[in-house]
Each structure stands twice: as C-alpha cells, then as structure tokens.
Design a protein around this motif. Sequence first.
Motif, short mmCIF file in Angstrom:
data_model
loop_
_atom_site.label_atom_id
_atom_site.label_comp_id
_atom_site.label_asym_id
_atom_site.label_seq_id
_atom_site.Cartn_x
_atom_site.Cartn_y
_atom_site.Cartn_z
N GLY A 7 17.43 5.98 12.27
CA GLY A 7 16.21 6.43 11.58
C GLY A 7 16.38 6.28 10.07
O GLY A 7 17.45 6.56 9.53
N GLY A 8 15.34 5.83 9.40
CA GLY A 8 15.38 5.72 7.93
C GLY A 8 16.01 4.42 7.44
O GLY A 8 16.01 4.15 6.23
N ALA A 9 16.54 3.60 8.35
CA ALA A 9 17.21 2.36 7.91
C ALA A 9 16.20 1.35 7.37
O ALA A 9 15.04 1.32 7.79
CB ALA A 9 17.96 1.73 9.09
N VAL A 10 16.65 0.54 6.43
CA VAL A 10 15.85 -0.57 5.90
C VAL A 10 16.63 -1.85 6.18
O VAL A 10 17.79 -1.98 5.77
CB VAL A 10 15.63 -0.42 4.38
N ARG A 11 16.01 -2.76 6.92
CA ARG A 11 16.64 -4.07 7.18
C ARG A 11 15.89 -5.13 6.38
O ARG A 11 14.82 -4.88 5.84
CB ARG A 11 16.57 -4.41 8.68
N GLY A 12 16.43 -6.33 6.39
CA GLY A 12 15.81 -7.40 5.61
C GLY A 12 16.22 -7.23 4.15
O GLY A 12 17.41 -7.07 3.85
N GLY A 13 15.23 -7.25 3.26
CA GLY A 13 15.58 -7.18 1.84
C GLY A 13 16.08 -8.52 1.36
O GLY A 13 17.09 -8.62 0.65
N HIS A 14 15.37 -9.58 1.77
CA HIS A 14 15.75 -10.92 1.34
C HIS A 14 14.62 -11.89 1.67
O HIS A 14 13.67 -11.54 2.40
CB HIS A 14 17.05 -11.38 2.02
N ALA A 15 14.74 -13.10 1.13
CA ALA A 15 13.85 -14.21 1.50
C ALA A 15 14.74 -15.37 1.93
O ALA A 15 15.94 -15.39 1.62
CB ALA A 15 12.98 -14.62 0.32
N HIS A 16 14.15 -16.31 2.66
CA HIS A 16 14.88 -17.52 3.04
C HIS A 16 14.30 -18.72 2.30
O HIS A 16 13.08 -18.87 2.21
CB HIS A 16 14.78 -17.75 4.55
N ARG A 17 15.19 -19.54 1.78
CA ARG A 17 14.74 -20.75 1.05
C ARG A 17 14.02 -21.71 2.00
O ARG A 17 12.98 -22.27 1.63
CB ARG A 17 15.93 -21.46 0.42
N GLU A 18 14.53 -21.91 3.20
CA GLU A 18 13.97 -22.89 4.13
C GLU A 18 13.64 -22.33 5.51
O GLU A 18 12.73 -22.83 6.17
CB GLU A 18 14.93 -24.08 4.32
N CYS A 19 14.39 -21.35 5.94
CA CYS A 19 14.25 -20.88 7.33
C CYS A 19 12.92 -20.16 7.54
O CYS A 19 12.50 -19.33 6.73
CB CYS A 19 15.41 -19.93 7.66
N GLU A 20 12.24 -20.51 8.62
CA GLU A 20 11.03 -19.80 9.03
C GLU A 20 11.42 -18.90 10.21
O GLU A 20 12.31 -19.25 10.99
CB GLU A 20 9.97 -20.80 9.52
N ALA A 64 23.76 -19.50 2.55
CA ALA A 64 23.23 -20.18 1.35
C ALA A 64 21.71 -20.27 1.37
O ALA A 64 21.08 -20.54 0.34
CB ALA A 64 23.85 -21.58 1.24
N ASP A 65 21.10 -20.04 2.53
CA ASP A 65 19.64 -20.10 2.65
C ASP A 65 18.98 -18.78 2.21
O ASP A 65 17.77 -18.72 2.06
CB ASP A 65 19.26 -20.41 4.10
N TYR A 66 19.81 -17.74 2.00
CA TYR A 66 19.26 -16.42 1.64
C TYR A 66 19.07 -16.29 0.14
O TYR A 66 19.91 -16.72 -0.65
CB TYR A 66 20.24 -15.31 2.03
N ILE A 67 17.97 -15.63 -0.27
CA ILE A 67 17.87 -15.07 -1.63
C ILE A 67 17.88 -13.56 -1.42
O ILE A 67 16.97 -13.00 -0.82
CB ILE A 67 16.57 -15.50 -2.34
#
Length: 140
Positions: A49-62, A124-127
């Motif tokens: 409970g209360g967790a936050v996942r993600g917090g990034h963008a991908h340069r190429e991956c959909e 390397a695909d993550y920002i």
Amino acid sequence: MPRLLGVEDCKLLEFPVVHDPQGNLTFVEQKRHVPFGIARVYHLYDVPGGAVRGGHAHRECEEVLVAMAGSFEVVVDDGSEKKSVRLSRSHLGLYLPRMIWRELVDFSSGSVCMVLASAFYDEADYIRDYSEFQAAMAAA
Ligand code: TYD
C-alpha cells in the motif's frame, strides 16, 4: 522523425472477451490488439500500500499496461499535459507510446499489473530523471 505522441494518445485498448458461464477468456495478439510486436511481458505484484512504481519514460519502448487483478492508477505525462487513468479490468489495456513519463500509484491490495512491452529490457532506454525528460520533450 515521426511526431512524438502525447497523453491524448495514451488510449484504452479493448481486448476480445470470450464470455462463458464457466469463466471468461481474454487474449491479446501482437500488432492486432496492441500496436506493436510484443518482445517482453512482465508483471508487478505484491505491491505494498502507498507504493509508487514507474517514475520514468522510455526513449523507444512502447508498453501496454493491464490490471490483471485489483486496480491501480496510472498518471501519464508528455511534458506539457498530464492525465490519470484507473485500470481495473483485465480486458482493457492502457497504451503508452514512447517518451511518456508514467507513475503507477494507489494499488489496491492483491493487484497485479501486467505489462506488454515492444522491446527487451534495456536500462539505456530509460529516462529516470524528470528534468532530463522535460528537457528532451522541450527539445523535441
Ligand atoms: P523498473 O522498470 O524501474 O520498475 P517499475 O517501472 O515497475 O517501477 O524496474 C525495476 C527493476 O527491475 C530495475 O532494476 C530493472 C529490473 N527490470 C528487469 O530486470 N527487467 C525488466 O523487464 C524490467 C521491467 C525491470
């Protein structure tokens, strides 16, 4: 280079459902029910409970996110606009084009998030830095 897609393109996809009194069945075929070839499937589970996942963008991956059990909120951000979508049905998937910042919040207990991804895992695909993401979007 094609135009970058924005939050208005983060659409809900509806997968086929085979209804049966003995239990329903949903299936997903690459390039038909999701707009890319599926290279990888992963899932998030036992999320406290209360967790936050993600917090990034991908340069190429959909990716396409599916609530296989329970529910959670996905906040998507294209650098100028944000929107929030609550996922709770396993026959619906939220399409995330490349270069969309996402945060997954407010997981219900026992929820499972399945992710269909267009590419193999590649750090390397993550920002992962929001100001780097904003600068990349401003430059695009
Ligand atoms: P991350 O994508 O940051 O998780 P989330 O977006 O759900 O918060 O990944 C968390 C960790 O798991 C990170 O160390 C990379 C690793 N990982 C893999 O090894 N393979 C994968 O396919 C994924 C998605 C993550």
